[in-house]
Design a protein around this motif. Structure first.
Motif, PDB file in Angstrom:
ATOM      1  N   GLY A   6       0.838  -1.384  -0.023  1.00 19.41           N
ATOM      2  CA  GLY A   6       0.071   0.136   0.083  1.00 19.41           C
ATOM      3  C   GLY A   6       0.767   1.260   0.019  1.00 19.41           C
ATOM      4  N   VAL A   7       0.131   2.389   0.273  1.00 15.82           N
ATOM      5  CA  VAL A   7       0.742   3.774   0.410  1.00 15.82           C
ATOM      6  C   VAL A   7       2.031   3.716   1.301  1.00 15.82           C
ATOM      7  N   ASP A   8       1.893   2.874   2.292  1.00 19.53           N
ATOM      8  CA  ASP A   8       3.030   3.042   3.237  1.00 19.53           C
ATOM      9  C   ASP A   8       4.394   2.512   2.655  1.00 19.53           C
ATOM     10  N   GLU A   9       4.241   1.229   2.440  1.00 19.72           N
ATOM     11  CA  GLU A   9       5.285   0.430   1.981  1.00 19.72           C
ATOM     12  C   GLU A   9       5.842   0.967   0.730  1.00 19.72           C
ATOM     13  N   LEU A  14      10.043   4.313  -2.033  1.00 19.31           N
ATOM     14  CA  LEU A  14      10.327   5.603  -2.635  1.00 19.31           C
ATOM     15  C   LEU A  14      11.675   6.220  -1.773  1.00 19.31           C
ATOM     16  N   LEU A  15      11.190   6.507  -0.651  1.00 18.98           N
ATOM     17  CA  LEU A  15      12.244   7.301   0.157  1.00 18.98           C
ATOM     18  C   LEU A  15      13.629   6.709   0.209  1.00 18.98           C
ATOM     19  N   SER A  65      -3.127   6.442   6.196  1.00 14.60           N
ATOM     20  CA  SER A  65      -1.817   5.652   5.941  1.00 14.60           C
ATOM     21  C   SER A  65      -0.958   6.296   7.253  1.00 14.60           C
ATOM     22  N   LEU A  66       0.184   6.028   7.381  1.00 19.02           N
ATOM     23  CA  LEU A  66       1.439   6.345   8.329  1.00 19.02           C
ATOM     24  C   LEU A  66       2.030   7.522   7.610  1.00 19.02           C
ATOM     25  N   PRO A  82       7.154   6.524   8.793  1.00 13.71           N
ATOM     26  CA  PRO A  82       8.149   5.850   9.727  1.00 13.71           C
ATOM     27  C   PRO A  82       8.213   4.547   9.473  1.00 13.71           C
ATOM     28  N   VAL A  83       7.755   4.055   8.577  1.00 13.21           N
ATOM     29  CA  VAL A  83       7.952   2.506   8.145  1.00 13.21           C
ATOM     30  C   VAL A  83       9.523   2.244   7.723  1.00 13.21           C
TER      31      VAL A  83
END
Length: 292
Positions: A6-9, A14-15, A65-66, A82-83
């Motif tokens: 999802g968006v978090d992962e 990406l980061l 999301s986170l 934070p993930v």
């Protein structure tokens, strides 16, 4: 079944793959997530990256999301997640395949030369031709504002702006959005009147403000029709706590401008031939009879 990332992962990857010291900006995130989703879909890799089309491209809601948007040291936005990559709960091969897609999209972003050309590329996918025409008008006005924030200078002739305005009107999907025809006419009227001001009264920033008001009204409607993996109610919630009131505020901006122009009278160019020709163009483009 293999869980969708999802968006978090995706944001975490990406980061992690982004090698610049500068922060990832919010506008970059939304556009990169869109292209990552497109690429993953083409490769048959499931990813839960919802989006809707809005004022300046696609938007992925972050409220569930986170991922958060902070303030960078330079005052701009900064994407924060934070993930950690090692904590992603998915098979290693799935993560690596997704990481490869993220790297490829980032590479194309670097090669294309920045956010503006990336946005231009995104607008090739825009569901309506008017979005591409409006983007050209918006870029034209913003360039003029950067060069001369108060008055239109010699670098942008009024006729150029007027032609861009006419192309937006001509390409507007009135068949799909007949209830917005009066908004379109109102916007065209106040924009044309603003253009007709003599130079000392002409304001590029005022034009941009009027464009923003109309475009928000229209794109709220588009967002509710052109979205992925979201319900209409979720789109509305993502745009505003009270979408209907938000639209009313934007309409009021245009209506107030029209009243202001009517009350005080425009400092217009007195070339009747030019004005008659402009009215004829408006009527031919959108079927509006010019006001008497």
């Amino acid at each position: 079944m293999t869980p969708d990332l999802g968006v978090d992962e995706i944001t975490t990857l990406l980061l992690d793959e982004r090698k610049y010291d500068s922060p990832l900006r919010e506008k970059e995130l939304h556009k990169l997530l869109y292209f990552i989703k497109q690429e993953l879909d083409e490769q048959g890799i499931n990813a839960n990256i919802p989006y809707y089309w809005y004022r300046y491209g696609t938007v992925t809601p972050l409220s569930g999301s986170l991922v958060s948007i902070g303030k960078a040291d330079d005052g701009g936005s900064e994407v924060v997640c934070p993930v950690e990559p090692d904590s992603i709960d998915a098979p290693v091969d799935q993560v690596e395949e997704t990481r490869s897609v993220v790297k490829e999209v980032l590479l194309r972003y670097y090669q294309i030369g920045g956010l503006q050309p990336l946005t231009d590329r995104m607008y090739e996918d825009a569901p309506y031709e008017v979005q591409r025409e409006f983007r050209q008008l918006d870029k034209q006005l913003r360039t003029a504002a950067d060069n001369h924030p108060d008055l239109l200078d010699d670098g942008y002739e009024k006729d150029d702006i007027r032609r861009s305005l006419s192309r937006v009107v001509k390409s507007f999907p009135t068949d799909e959005f007949p209830h917005l025809e009066s908004d379109l006419y109102l916007w065209y009227t106040v924009m044309s009147t603003e253009l007709d001001q003599i130079d000392q009264f002409y304001s590029v920033n005022e034009m941009l403000s009027l464009c923003n008001a109309f475009w928000t009204v229209f794109m709220i409607e588009v967002a509710q029709q052109e979205h992925s993996d979201l319900s209409v109610e979720e789109v509305r919630d993502a745009i505003s706590d009270d979408v209907d009131s938000y639209q009313k505020q934007m309409r009021a901006r245009l209506e107030n401008k029209e009243r202001e122009q009517t009350k005080f009278g425009a400092q217009l160019e007195r070339d009747d031939v030019v004005r008659d020709a402009q009215d004829a163009v408006a009527e031919a483009l959108v079927g509006f009879a010019p006001s008497q």
